[in-house]
Design a protein around this motif. Structure first.
Motif, mmCIF file in Angstrom:
data_model
loop_
_atom_site.group_PDB
_atom_site.id
_atom_site.type_symbol
_atom_site.label_atom_id
_atom_site.label_comp_id
_atom_site.label_asym_id
_atom_site.label_seq_id
_atom_site.Cartn_x
_atom_site.Cartn_y
_atom_site.Cartn_z
ATOM 1 N N THR A 1 41.181 37.691 35.387
ATOM 2 C CA THR A 1 41.493 37.432 36.794
ATOM 3 C C THR A 1 41.948 38.713 37.483
ATOM 4 O O THR A 1 41.552 39.000 38.615
ATOM 5 N N GLY A 2 42.779 39.490 36.790
ATOM 6 C CA GLY A 2 43.260 40.739 37.361
ATOM 7 C C GLY A 2 42.137 41.716 37.654
ATOM 8 O O GLY A 2 42.097 42.338 38.727
ATOM 9 N N PHE A 3 41.187 41.833 36.722
ATOM 10 C CA PHE A 3 40.079 42.761 36.923
ATOM 11 C C PHE A 3 39.141 42.273 38.025
ATOM 12 O O PHE A 3 38.645 43.063 38.830
ATOM 13 N N ALA A 4 38.886 40.959 38.068
ATOM 14 C CA ALA A 4 38.037 40.398 39.128
ATOM 15 C C ALA A 4 38.648 40.668 40.499
ATOM 16 O O ALA A 4 37.943 41.034 41.451
ATOM 17 N N ASN A 5 39.965 40.496 40.609
ATOM 18 C CA ASN A 5 40.646 40.787 41.872
ATOM 19 C C ASN A 5 40.598 42.273 42.208
ATOM 20 O O ASN A 5 40.482 42.655 43.373
#
Length: 301
Positions: free
Chosen positions: A265-269
């Motif tokens: 989720t962090g990388f997608a954001n």
């Protein structure tokens, strides 16, 4: 003595366990390890993103598995790896696995890619229309020019078969090789062929193709009359990608089905954040969001 030895063994075991737990990186949005399937057409832009993400968050490790669309998609659809970079959104039947398990599917566009048509640098005619390309895909072209793609299972081939509304490649006039590098080299050595490659691949500092790049040039493409880009021949420059007037555009998506609020989720954001979008802009592709610029106007007398 036996009891004393047993105590020492237990203490050593506990100490080792504590050391292992201490060394283990806890997964958060900016730490831990995650795995990502990547359409190899977009390998370069992902390498750049991961490198900067890692420099900002040293405890984060994003591992990539590269392959053509047909090769990587099964590992995503069966849940083996739950994040993927594609040039299209999932079809309803492809969402079945995650919906059955009640895992949310998050899809975010983070870049706009252009599919470039390249020709031999010695050719005088460097323009082509969308309809001419579609005629070649249908096997109804009356000209001598031929199309050559990277491989039969790539997302690029799928994009053009979908766009031309054909189910399979014609028996003649359209050919496939193995890689994007092969396409560039082939067009550099054959005047009658038009190569089909992603723009980001042409912008890559790839030592294998650098000697061949001066021997090819990008073609201008004119869209169907009445559609955007149907008034002139446009090349896949960054401005034309951003403005949407180059006909052969495709979005680049990250699809996240990890089902937890972790590094994925962090990388997608990150990819859609101002920092991630700046990397897209510097790569020569079109960002999902244009960064606004603020000016401080000061009165000077």
């Amino acid at each position: 003595m036996r009891n004393l030895s047993f105590v020492f063994i237990c203490l050593a075991f506990v100490a080792c366990n504590r050391g292992a737990k201490k060394d283990k990186v806890i997964e958060t949005r900016t730490s831990g390890t995650t795995e990502l399937l990547v359409d190899e057409s977009f390998a370069r832009i992902l390498d750049d993103q991961i490198m900067v993400f890692k420099s900002d968050y040293p405890d984060a490790t994003v591992k990539t598995v590269l392959g053509n669309e047909n090769k990587i998609l099964p590992d995503f659809l069966n849940g083996k790896i739950k994040m993927v970079i594609l040039s299209r959104m999932l079809k309803p039947d492809e969402e079945r696995y995650y919906k059955q398990k009640q895992v949310p599917i998050y899809t975010d566009r983070f870049a706009i890619d252009g599919i470039a048509l390249i020709t031999n640098a010695a050719n005088i005619d460097t323009n082509i229309t969308v309809n001419e390309v579609f005629d070649m895909m249908k096997g109804t072209s009356k000209g001598d020019r031929k199309l050559v793609f990277d491989n039969a299972y790539s997302s690029t081939v799928r994009y053009f078969t979908d766009s031309a509304k054909v189910k399979e490649l014609p028996k003649s006039g359209v050919y496939t090789l193995k890689t994007n590098n092969d396409v560039i080299k082939y067009v550099a050595e054959h005047k009658d062929y038009i190569g089909v490659v992603g723009v980001n691949w042409l912008l890559e500092n790839n030592a294998d193709i650098l000697p061949y790049l001066p021997k090819v040039k990008m073609m201008g493409v004119k869209n169907v009359e009445g559609k955007k880009g149907g008034d002139a021949f446009y090349k896949p420059t960054q401005n034309n990608l951003i403005n949407g007037i180059y006909p052969f555009l495709r979005n680049i998506y990250i699809i996240n089905c990890e089902g937890r609020d972790g590094l994925g989720t962090g990388f997608a954001n990150w990819l859609t954040s101002p920092r991630g979008q700046l990397i897209v802009l510097k790569s020569g592709l079109g960002p999902h969001k244009m960064l606004s610029r603020e000016f401080n106007i000061r009165k000077t007398n």
